[in-house]
Design a protein around this motif. Structure first.
Motif, PDB file in Angstrom:
ATOM      1  N   LYS A   1       0.830  -1.204   0.000  1.00  0.00           N
ATOM      2  CA  LYS A   1       0.000   0.000   0.000  1.00  0.00           C
ATOM      3  C   LYS A   1       0.868   1.260   0.000  1.00  0.00           C
ATOM      4  CE  LYS A   1      -4.097  -1.948   2.264  1.00  0.00           C
ATOM      5  NZ  LYS A   1      -4.931  -1.947   3.487  1.00  0.00           N
ATOM      6  N   LYS A   2       1.958   1.218   0.764  1.00  0.00           N
ATOM      7  CA  LYS A   2       2.831   2.390   0.839  1.00  0.00           C
ATOM      8  C   LYS A   2       3.657   2.554  -0.439  1.00  0.00           C
ATOM      9  CE  LYS A   2       3.168   2.405   5.896  1.00  0.00           C
ATOM     10  NZ  LYS A   2       4.054   2.415   7.082  1.00  0.00           N
ATOM     11  N   VAL A   3       4.148   1.442  -0.967  1.00  0.00           N
ATOM     12  CA  VAL A   3       4.991   1.498  -2.164  1.00  0.00           C
ATOM     13  C   VAL A   3       4.173   1.868  -3.405  1.00  0.00           C
ATOM     14  CG1 VAL A   3       6.379   0.099  -3.749  1.00  0.00           C
ATOM     15  CG2 VAL A   3       6.758  -0.074  -1.289  1.00  0.00           C
ATOM     16  N   GLU A   4       2.942   1.358  -3.495  1.00  0.00           N
ATOM     17  CA  GLU A   4       2.139   1.563  -4.696  1.00  0.00           C
ATOM     18  C   GLU A   4       1.257   2.808  -4.649  1.00  0.00           C
ATOM     19  OE1 GLU A   4       3.224  -0.215  -6.790  1.00  0.00           O
ATOM     20  OE2 GLU A   4       3.610  -2.255  -6.103  1.00  0.00           O
ATOM     21  N   ALA A   5       1.126   3.434  -3.477  1.00  0.00           N
ATOM     22  CA  ALA A   5       0.238   4.600  -3.342  1.00  0.00           C
ATOM     23  C   ALA A   5       0.621   5.700  -4.333  1.00  0.00           C
ATOM     24  CB  ALA A   5       0.294   5.142  -1.916  1.00  0.00           C
ATOM     25  N   GLY A   6      -0.363   6.180  -5.065  1.00  0.00           N
ATOM     26  CA  GLY A   6      -0.134   7.281  -6.001  1.00  0.00           C
ATOM     27  C   GLY A   6       0.534   6.892  -7.291  1.00  0.00           C
ATOM     28  N   SER A   7       0.727   5.585  -7.525  1.00  0.00           N
ATOM     29  CA  SER A   7       1.400   5.144  -8.752  1.00  0.00           C
ATOM     30  C   SER A   7       0.510   4.130  -9.472  1.00  0.00           C
ATOM     31  CB  SER A   7       2.746   4.504  -8.433  1.00  0.00           C
ATOM     32  OG  SER A   7       3.346   3.985  -9.602  1.00  0.00           O
ATOM     33  N   ASP A   8       0.525   4.165 -10.789  1.00  0.00           N
ATOM     34  CA  ASP A   8      -0.253   3.198 -11.565  1.00  0.00           C
ATOM     35  C   ASP A   8       0.626   2.068 -12.106  1.00  0.00           C
ATOM     36  OD1 ASP A   8       1.229   4.551 -13.407  1.00  0.00           O
ATOM     37  OD2 ASP A   8      -0.455   5.206 -14.655  1.00  0.00           O
ATOM     38  N   LYS A   9       1.877   2.011 -11.604  1.00  0.00           N
ATOM     39  CA  LYS A   9       2.793   0.962 -12.045  1.00  0.00           C
ATOM     40  C   LYS A   9       3.194   0.096 -10.848  1.00  0.00           C
ATOM     41  CE  LYS A   9       7.092   0.111 -14.544  1.00  0.00           C
ATOM     42  NZ  LYS A   9       8.256   0.701 -15.245  1.00  0.00           N
ATOM     43  N   PRO A  10       2.579  -1.072 -10.670  1.00  0.00           N
ATOM     44  CA  PRO A  10       2.920  -1.940  -9.534  1.00  0.00           C
ATOM     45  C   PRO A  10       4.335  -2.507  -9.652  1.00  0.00           C
ATOM     46  CG  PRO A  10       1.432  -3.066 -11.033  1.00  0.00           C
ATOM     47  CD  PRO A  10       1.527  -1.655 -11.518  1.00  0.00           C
ATOM     48  N   LEU A  11       5.004  -2.583  -8.520  1.00  0.00           N
ATOM     49  CA  LEU A  11       6.368  -3.128  -8.474  1.00  0.00           C
ATOM     50  C   LEU A  11       6.456  -4.387  -7.621  1.00  0.00           C
ATOM     51  CD1 LEU A  11       8.481   0.145  -8.013  1.00  0.00           C
ATOM     52  CD2 LEU A  11       8.085  -1.131 -10.125  1.00  0.00           C
ATOM     53  N   LEU A  12       5.571  -4.515  -6.642  1.00  0.00           N
ATOM     54  CA  LEU A  12       5.613  -5.656  -5.727  1.00  0.00           C
ATOM     55  C   LEU A  12       4.557  -6.670  -6.169  1.00  0.00           C
ATOM     56  CD1 LEU A  12       6.741  -7.033  -3.275  1.00  0.00           C
ATOM     57  CD2 LEU A  12       5.382  -5.524  -1.810  1.00  0.00           C
ATOM     58  N   HIS A  13       5.034  -7.784  -6.722  1.00  0.00           N
ATOM     59  CA  HIS A  13       4.150  -8.750  -7.356  1.00  0.00           C
ATOM     60  C   HIS A  13       4.031 -10.033  -6.520  1.00  0.00           C
ATOM     61  CE1 HIS A  13       4.482  -6.208 -10.905  1.00  0.00           C
ATOM     62  NE2 HIS A  13       5.791  -6.244 -10.739  1.00  0.00           N
ATOM     63  N   THR A  14       2.818 -10.575  -6.483  1.00  0.00           N
ATOM     64  CA  THR A  14       2.585 -11.871  -5.858  1.00  0.00           C
ATOM     65  C   THR A  14       2.792 -12.965  -6.891  1.00  0.00           C
ATOM     66  OG1 THR A  14       0.951 -10.937  -4.333  1.00  0.00           O
ATOM     67  CG2 THR A  14       0.907 -13.313  -4.646  1.00  0.00           C
ATOM     68  N   VAL A  15       3.629 -13.932  -6.552  1.00  0.00           N
ATOM     69  CA  VAL A  15       3.851 -15.084  -7.424  1.00  0.00           C
ATOM     70  C   VAL A  15       3.088 -16.245  -6.806  1.00  0.00           C
ATOM     71  CG1 VAL A  15       5.550 -16.597  -8.516  1.00  0.00           C
ATOM     72  CG2 VAL A  15       6.125 -14.202  -8.061  1.00  0.00           C
TER      73      VAL A  15
ATOM     74  N   ALA B   1       4.243 -19.391  -4.692  1.00  0.00           N
ATOM     75  CA  ALA B   1       5.699 -19.317  -4.504  1.00  0.00           C
ATOM     76  C   ALA B   1       6.106 -18.249  -3.495  1.00  0.00           C
ATOM     77  CB  ALA B   1       6.391 -19.068  -5.839  1.00  0.00           C
ATOM     78  N   GLY B   2       5.664 -17.004  -3.716  1.00  0.00           N
ATOM     79  CA  GLY B   2       6.079 -15.925  -2.816  1.00  0.00           C
ATOM     80  C   GLY B   2       5.867 -14.576  -3.459  1.00  0.00           C
ATOM     81  N   TYR B   3       6.902 -13.719  -3.417  1.00  0.00           N
ATOM     82  CA  TYR B   3       6.773 -12.365  -3.926  1.00  0.00           C
ATOM     83  C   TYR B   3       8.023 -11.990  -4.716  1.00  0.00           C
ATOM     84  CZ  TYR B   3       2.997 -12.139  -0.522  1.00  0.00           C
ATOM     85  OH  TYR B   3       1.845 -12.390   0.182  1.00  0.00           O
ATOM     86  N   ARG B   4       7.836 -11.032  -5.636  1.00  0.00           N
ATOM     87  CA  ARG B   4       8.962 -10.551  -6.420  1.00  0.00           C
ATOM     88  C   ARG B   4       8.840  -9.031  -6.589  1.00  0.00           C
ATOM     89  NH1 ARG B   4       8.178 -13.148 -10.885  1.00  0.00           N
ATOM     90  NH2 ARG B   4       7.143 -11.440 -12.000  1.00  0.00           N
ATOM     91  N   LEU B   5       9.957  -8.332  -6.356  1.00  0.00           N
ATOM     92  CA  LEU B   5      10.001  -6.890  -6.581  1.00  0.00           C
ATOM     93  C   LEU B   5      10.651  -6.669  -7.942  1.00  0.00           C
ATOM     94  CD1 LEU B   5       9.337  -4.219  -5.080  1.00  0.00           C
ATOM     95  CD2 LEU B   5      11.739  -4.114  -4.450  1.00  0.00           C
ATOM     96  N   SER B   6       9.863  -6.117  -8.871  1.00  0.00           N
ATOM     97  CA  SER B   6      10.348  -6.022 -10.238  1.00  0.00           C
ATOM     98  C   SER B   6       9.500  -5.045 -11.027  1.00  0.00           C
ATOM     99  CB  SER B   6      10.294  -7.404 -10.895  1.00  0.00           C
ATOM    100  OG  SER B   6      10.450  -7.347 -12.262  1.00  0.00           O
ATOM    101  N   GLU B   7      10.091  -4.455 -12.084  1.00  0.00           N
ATOM    102  CA  GLU B   7       9.316  -3.628 -12.998  1.00  0.00           C
ATOM    103  C   GLU B   7       8.365  -4.462 -13.840  1.00  0.00           C
ATOM    104  OE1 GLU B   7      11.235  -0.226 -14.995  1.00  0.00           O
ATOM    105  OE2 GLU B   7      13.122  -1.043 -14.196  1.00  0.00           O
ATOM    106  N   GLN B   8       8.753  -5.729 -14.056  1.00  0.00           N
ATOM    107  CA  GLN B   8       7.935  -6.619 -14.875  1.00  0.00           C
ATOM    108  C   GLN B   8       6.979  -7.401 -13.999  1.00  0.00           C
ATOM    109  OE1 GLN B   8       8.220  -6.322 -18.139  1.00  0.00           O
ATOM    110  NE2 GLN B   8       9.885  -4.854 -17.781  1.00  0.00           N
ATOM    111  N   PRO B   9       5.726  -7.628 -14.457  1.00  0.00           N
ATOM    112  CA  PRO B   9       4.759  -8.399 -13.675  1.00  0.00           C
ATOM    113  C   PRO B   9       5.194  -9.844 -13.474  1.00  0.00           C
ATOM    114  CG  PRO B   9       3.773  -7.549 -15.728  1.00  0.00           C
ATOM    115  CD  PRO B   9       5.210  -7.119 -15.701  1.00  0.00           C
TER     116      PRO B   9
END
Length: 227
Positions: free
Chosen positions: A202-216, A219-227
């Motif tokens: 919520k804090k990282v994505e607030a005010g942005s339309d480009k998600p960076l923290l993805h649920t896999v 498996a887990g999570y990935r921080l990336s520009e790509q989904p």
């Protein structure tokens, strides 16, 4: 400049053997024989590495290591022990040790292991800024920004995000996060990781339309520009 090493060993002959070899190799060495003294020295002075025996009086070696890591002291630690079984080595590393050397040992091996630990620390210390897209973490100032906007992160959220940034582009499992951030082997509350990730997202994505923290999924999570 001479590098400083703290040697924590209650067996005088072993302590002197290690200290003598290190001094001859150009290190400055402090010797203590008690775990409580070791904790005091390590918290009140800067060392480039710590060599500590598991069975020292006052406070055992693993308790010292855990206390130092809890205090956010990241000095490289080489654990010495006569207990060489795999499960004992794992205990030492889980406690926060960086390497584990079984007794008896040769000084040349100890020297090489210490050199490797300190080189690794130097490389890590040199990396003080992490960037993914417009998300920037500055370890030196403890500031995190997204598109120039300062994020107000709690200490645990900062540590979690730092871990994700250090592993950017890779899938990080819940188990990995539990071990590295909380020092747990299993989730004591079932939803501990998911709750913290949700708050961080919520804090990282607030005010942005480009998600960076993805649920896999699964498996887990990935921080990336790509989904």
């Amino acid at each position: 400049m001479s590098r400083r090493v703290l040697v924590v060993e209650d067996d005088l002959s072993t302590s002197d053997f290690v200290a003598k070899g290190l001094r001859e190799a150009g290190f400055t060495v402090e010797q203590v024989a008690d775990g409580r003294d070791a904790l005091h020295f390590a918290c009140s002075s800067e060392f480039d590495a710590i060599v500590i025996d598991r069975k020292v009086p006052g406070l055992d070696g693993l308790s010292v290591v855990k206390a130092l890591r809890a205090a956010a002291i990241h000095t490289p630690i080489l654990i010495l022990s006569s207990m060489s079984h795999l499960d004992e080595r794992v205990k030492g590393l889980r406690a926060g040790g960086d390497d584990y050397l079984a007794k008896p040992f040769g000084f040349s091996e100890l020297h090489v292991r210490l050199d490797n630990l300190m080189r690794r620390r130097d490389r890590t210390a040199a990396e003080t800024e992490f960037v993914v897209a417009d998300l920037v973490m500055d370890l030196a100032t403890r500031r995190v920004t997204r598109a120039g906007r300062l994020l107000d992160l709690l200490p645990r959220e900062f540590k979690l995000l730092e871990y994700l940034l250090r592993n950017k582009g890779r899938v990080v499992t819940r188990g990995m996060m539990l071990e590295q951030i909380w020092d747990y082997r299993s989730d004591p509350h079932d939803s501990l990781i998911d709750t913290h990730i949700s708050r961080l997202r919520k804090k990282v994505e607030a005010g942005s339309d480009k998600p960076l923290l993805h649920t896999v999924r699964g498996a887990g999570y990935r921080l990336s520009e790509q989904p």
